[in-house]
Motif scaffolding. Structure first.
Motif, PDB file in Angstrom:
ATOM      1  N   GLU A   1       0.847  -1.195   0.000  1.00 51.40           N
ATOM      2  CA  GLU A   1       0.000   0.000   0.000  1.00 51.40           C
ATOM      3  C   GLU A   1       0.884   1.247   0.000  1.00 51.40           C
ATOM      4  O   GLU A   1       1.989   1.231   0.555  1.00 51.40           O
ATOM      5  N   LYS A   2       0.379   2.306  -0.581  1.00 48.69           N
ATOM      6  CA  LYS A   2       1.112   3.571  -0.623  1.00 48.69           C
ATOM      7  C   LYS A   2       1.508   4.022   0.788  1.00 48.69           C
ATOM      8  O   LYS A   2       2.609   4.504   1.013  1.00 48.69           O
ATOM      9  N   ARG A   3       0.629   3.801   1.742  1.00 51.36           N
ATOM     10  CA  ARG A   3       0.905   4.243   3.121  1.00 51.36           C
ATOM     11  C   ARG A   3       2.038   3.444   3.779  1.00 51.36           C
ATOM     12  O   ARG A   3       2.568   3.841   4.810  1.00 51.36           O
ATOM     13  N   ALA A   4       2.422   2.297   3.179  1.00 49.42           N
ATOM     14  CA  ALA A   4       3.507   1.475   3.728  1.00 49.42           C
ATOM     15  C   ALA A   4       4.879   1.919   3.220  1.00 49.42           C
ATOM     16  O   ALA A   4       5.902   1.374   3.643  1.00 49.42           O
ATOM     17  N   LEU A   5       4.920   2.902   2.332  1.00 43.38           N
ATOM     18  CA  LEU A   5       6.199   3.404   1.821  1.00 43.38           C
ATOM     19  C   LEU A   5       6.950   4.162   2.907  1.00 43.38           C
ATOM     20  O   LEU A   5       6.329   4.765   3.790  1.00 43.38           O
ATOM     21  N   PRO A   6       8.280   4.164   2.833  1.00 39.98           N
ATOM     22  CA  PRO A   6       9.036   4.989   3.774  1.00 39.98           C
ATOM     23  C   PRO A   6       8.648   6.461   3.608  1.00 39.98           C
ATOM     24  O   PRO A   6       8.281   6.896   2.501  1.00 39.98           O
ATOM     25  N   THR A   7       8.755   7.213   4.680  1.00 41.13           N
ATOM     26  CA  THR A   7       8.349   8.620   4.618  1.00 41.13           C
ATOM     27  C   THR A   7       9.201   9.431   3.643  1.00 41.13           C
ATOM     28  O   THR A   7       8.738  10.429   3.106  1.00 41.13           O
ATOM     29  N   ASP A   8      10.434   8.983   3.389  1.00 35.77           N
ATOM     30  CA  ASP A   8      11.304   9.728   2.470  1.00 35.77           C
ATOM     31  C   ASP A   8      11.276   9.165   1.042  1.00 35.77           C
ATOM     32  O   ASP A   8      12.116   9.500   0.214  1.00 35.77           O
ATOM     33  N   PHE A   9      10.283   8.343   0.727  1.00 38.56           N
ATOM     34  CA  PHE A   9      10.109   7.826  -0.635  1.00 38.56           C
ATOM     35  C   PHE A   9       9.635   8.966  -1.538  1.00 38.56           C
ATOM     36  O   PHE A   9       8.615   9.604  -1.267  1.00 38.56           O
ATOM     37  N   PRO A  10      10.365   9.224  -2.626  1.00 38.17           N
ATOM     38  CA  PRO A  10       9.978  10.321  -3.531  1.00 38.17           C
ATOM     39  C   PRO A  10       8.889   9.869  -4.514  1.00 38.17           C
ATOM     40  O   PRO A  10       9.161   9.259  -5.535  1.00 38.17           O
ATOM     41  N   ILE A  11       7.651  10.165  -4.188  1.00 39.03           N
ATOM     42  CA  ILE A  11       6.516   9.698  -4.987  1.00 39.03           C
ATOM     43  C   ILE A  11       6.382  10.534  -6.262  1.00 39.03           C
ATOM     44  O   ILE A  11       6.447  11.754  -6.229  1.00 39.03           O
ATOM     45  N   MET A  12       6.205   9.818  -7.372  1.00 39.73           N
ATOM     46  CA  MET A  12       5.898  10.458  -8.651  1.00 39.73           C
ATOM     47  C   MET A  12       4.379  10.552  -8.753  1.00 39.73           C
ATOM     48  O   MET A  12       3.679   9.587  -8.426  1.00 39.73           O
ATOM     49  N   SER A  13       3.875  11.659  -9.241  1.00 39.56           N
ATOM     50  CA  SER A  13       2.428  11.878  -9.261  1.00 39.56           C
ATOM     51  C   SER A  13       1.676  10.849 -10.084  1.00 39.56           C
ATOM     52  O   SER A  13       0.515  10.550  -9.804  1.00 39.56           O
ATOM     53  N   VAL A  14       2.297  10.269 -11.102  1.00 36.47           N
ATOM     54  CA  VAL A  14       1.598   9.307 -11.965  1.00 36.47           C
ATOM     55  C   VAL A  14       1.566   7.891 -11.391  1.00 36.47           C
ATOM     56  O   VAL A  14       0.794   7.058 -11.852  1.00 36.47           O
ATOM     57  N   ASP A  15       2.388   7.588 -10.396  1.00 33.05           N
ATOM     58  CA  ASP A  15       2.480   6.238  -9.860  1.00 33.05           C
ATOM     59  C   ASP A  15       1.232   5.867  -9.054  1.00 33.05           C
ATOM     60  O   ASP A  15       0.726   6.665  -8.260  1.00 33.05           O
TER      61      ASP A  15
END
Length: 163
Positions: free
Chosen positions: A138-152
């Motif tokens: 889940e997106k919420r399980a990503l590390p807090t410093d994960f650089p999310i791309m808007s399209v992902d």
């Protein structure tokens, strides 16, 4: 013969062209070069904190790429994994060789887990990641410093055994 080598500045234009053609023309992803400034600052964005960026080169032409950004807690983020359509498939093995180069780098640089974000329409890529041991998270399980791309909209994790 295809070589997997660390990115060199001489491949800048080819790299951008490869990635944009795949994103825009092949998969109709609404993303531009301006949306991806990291493509123009490889050293500062990928390498400065201990990451790396590789290209697959055939006869002087970039036919693939992969990168890892090192983030906190001995983790990394896979970015920019692309292979030119004509060079995809098991007969070439380029995606696997790029990925294997990244995993070797992770072992050598104490990266214990890698994360990635992708798009649900990239089903072949998702199957590749699953085949290589990734689990969907889940997106919420990503590390807090994960650089999310808007399209992902699909996120994955792989734990790497050190030793």
């Amino acid at each position: 013969m295809i070589s997997i080598i660390p990115f060199e500045q001489q491949f800048q234009d080819q790299l951008v062209s490869l990635i944009l053609n795949i994103q825009q023309l092949e998969f109709n992803v609404p993303i531009t070069a301006e949306d991806q400034p990291d493509l123009f600052i490889i050293d500062d964005f990928y390498r400065k904190d201990g990451g790396e960026f590789w290209v697959a080169v055939s006869e002087g032409k970039v036919v693939g790429s992969i990168a890892v950004i090192k983030i906190g807690n001995n983790a990394g983020v896979i970015r920019k994994m692309f292979v030119r359509k004509e060079f995809r498939g098991k007969e070439w093995g380029i995606a696997q060789r790029l990925f294997d180069s990244l995993i070797l780098y992770c072992h050598a640089n104490a990266i214990d887990a890698v994360y990635l974000g992708t798009i649900d329409r990239l089903q072949a890529a998702i199957r590749f990641y699953e085949k290589n041991g990734f689990s969907t998270i889940e997106k919420r399980a990503l590390p807090t410093d994960f650089p999310i791309m808007s399209v992902d909209n699909v996120f994955c994790k792989l734990s790497i055994q050190q030793g």
